[in-house]
Scaffold this active site. Structure first.
Site, PDB file in Angstrom:
ATOM      1  N   ASP A  78       0.866  -1.175   0.000  1.00  0.00           N
ATOM      2  CA  ASP A  78       0.000   0.000   0.000  1.00  0.00           C
ATOM      3  C   ASP A  78       0.909   1.233   0.000  1.00  0.00           C
ATOM      4  OD1 ASP A  78      -1.587   2.142   0.681  1.00  0.00           O
ATOM      5  OD2 ASP A  78      -2.624   1.137   2.331  1.00  0.00           O
ATOM      6  N   ARG A 133       3.970  13.593  11.938  1.00  0.00           N
ATOM      7  CA  ARG A 133       4.197  13.070  10.589  1.00  0.00           C
ATOM      8  C   ARG A 133       4.355  14.274   9.675  1.00  0.00           C
ATOM      9  NH1 ARG A 133      -0.334   9.404   8.725  1.00  0.00           N
ATOM     10  NH2 ARG A 133      -1.734  10.925   9.641  1.00  0.00           N
TER      11      ARG A 133
END
Ligand SMILES: Cc1ncc(COP(=O)(O)O)c(C=O)c1O
Length: 433
Positions: free
Chosen positions: A243, A406
């Site tokens: 993914d 992130r």
């Protein structure tokens, strides 16, 4: 002037919106352009997460805007059984760029949907139905993808399908298995698969993995891991599905993150970055797997499958990324970002770890570097302060880990924008400690 605290806006938001994931940021965004979004107070906010980790060309790229305008007026959406040139052109270009023999593409809309289709393919091709993924994974919110998502959202929705299994992700900062003071991922992987073999009823279909687990706290699979994982899959007749929702299309400094290890998955899914913020996803596989699935009656018939407008956007995204050298740029500016973040780590003891590749970097906050005790309140406070100072940051808080920022700016971000973001983060840390 109506501002961020517009009472009517927030009253109607409270009254009419479903809260789908925690709280909303306390700003009203009026416009987005390049690396910035602009709020109702007229503030310019640097977007260090490319929207939802997707807008790799920044916001409002004029060439993408032109493609959308053209196709809305000329060739937008079709009966799902009809084909158009943008679809075949995008599939051809993806086949040219993708590693190995991933020559056949299915064009869809979201990341969850792409993983759903990939899982259905793997089940049909192998005849199995058991699915393994990482305990820190995120693959989407539809049933199959959510069953393979372990980082959040499992409680309260009833049982996942029988045969949903998880193994630990190899976390070098918090190793579960150690040898000579470092993560021993080989032993961890062997042990994990020994447990899978005990639990499996002999119907393993697929392992679904992110090359860098993003929602799991930017955990990058160490060199050699993917090859070992692929071997584990082959030994059991399972397919490896990668993914690359966040890592695909250049973000890690390679067009696809799996190129680092020279490992070609059986199925590759792309989403977020492929449409650079517009809804487009792809499932890629080999002719052998596609032929087998087709012979067995593969069905994934959706409203927006093979829609020409998003396909034309994807084609333009790939053109711009290659023409403007954005893959190399992600590596170069990512190195600058990582170096600046490591500089902050020298200064602030609460930065336990800086990790990642290219323009996908993680910063893990801890209360104490020696014990690595998480500091969840600090992470939330720094995130709030960054926003006040004009920087949009995304933090994930997972059990047993510190909050992890992130950081994934657009691949078009300038050096100055990277430096600006890091200096705002520095100011936020100064004021929160
Ligand atoms: C790695 C990964 N896969 C899949 C998804 C799901 O994509 P979508 O939200 O477009 O369904 C996400 C979303 O965050 C993701 O990070």
């Amino acid at each position: 002037m109506v501002r961020n605290d517009d009472p009517d806006f927030w009253r109607r938001a409270r009254r009419h919106l479903v809260r789908y994931g925690g709280t909303f940021a306390p700003v009203i965004i009026e416009r987005a352009e390049g690396s910035f979004v602009y709020d109702a107070d007229g503030r310019k906010i640097l977007d260090f997460t490319s929207g939802q980790m997707s807008a790799i060309l920044g916001h409002g790229h004029h060439e993408i805007a032109a493609v959308v305008a053209h196709h809305v007026g000329r060739l937008d959406h079709l009966f799902s059984g009809m084909l158009s040139r943008p679809v075949v052109d995008l599939a051809t270009e993806l086949a040219r760029l993708a590693p190995g023999g991933l020559e056949r593409t299915l064009l869809l809309t979201t990341g969850a949907e792409a993983n759903e289709a990939a899982l259905r393919m793997a089940k049909l091709a192998t005849g199995g139905w058991e699915v393994v993924s990482f305990a820190q994974s995120w693959h989407g919110m539809t049933a199959g993808a959510a069953s393979a998502t372990y980082s959040a959202g499992r409680k309260g929705y009833g049982p996942a399908p029988t045969g949903s299994f998880a193994i630990p992700a190899p976390n070098a900062y918090r190793p579960a298995f150690e040898k000579d003071g470092a993560l021993d991922w080989r032993t961890e992987l062997d042990y994990a698969f020994a447990l899978i073999d005990r639990q499996s009823t002999g119907n393993l279909a697929a392992f679904l993995a992110e090359p860098i687990l993003s929602s799991g706290g930017i955990i990058e699979l160490p060199p050699g891991y993917l090859a070992a994982l692929k071997r584990k899959c082959s030994e059991r007749g399972m397919l490896l599905i990668l993914d690359e929702a966040q890592t695909g299309i250049g973000r890690t400094g390679l067009m696809f993150a799996c190129e680092r290890d020279g490992v070609v998955p059986d199925i590759l899914t792309l989403s977020k970055t492929l449409g650079a913020g517009l809804p487009l996803a792809a499932v890629m596989t080999t002719p052998e797997i596609e032929d087998l699935c087709h012979d067995r009656g593969f069905l994934f018939y959706t409203t927006h499958v093979s829609d020409p407008l998003p396909a034309a956007v994807g084609l333009k995204v790939l053109e711009i990324v290659q023409r403007d050298g954005l893959v190399a740029r992600a590596e170069e500016v990512g190195a600058r970002l990582a170096a600046r973040l490591r500089g902050l780590q020298q200064r602030f003891a609460c930065i336990g770890d800086v990790r990642g590749s290219g323009l996908l970097q993680g910063v893990e906050l801890v209360a104490d570097r020696a014990t690595k005790v998480p500091a969840p309140e600090l992470g939330d406070a720094v995130t709030r302060r960054c926003l006040e100072l004009g920087l949009s940051m995304n933090i994930v808080q997972l059990p047993g880990m510190g909050g992890v920022f992130r950081i994934a700016p657009p691949l078009t971000a300038t050096d100055d924008e990277i430096d600006l973001g890091v200096s705002i983060l520095e100011r936020a840390l100064e004021t929160c400690l």
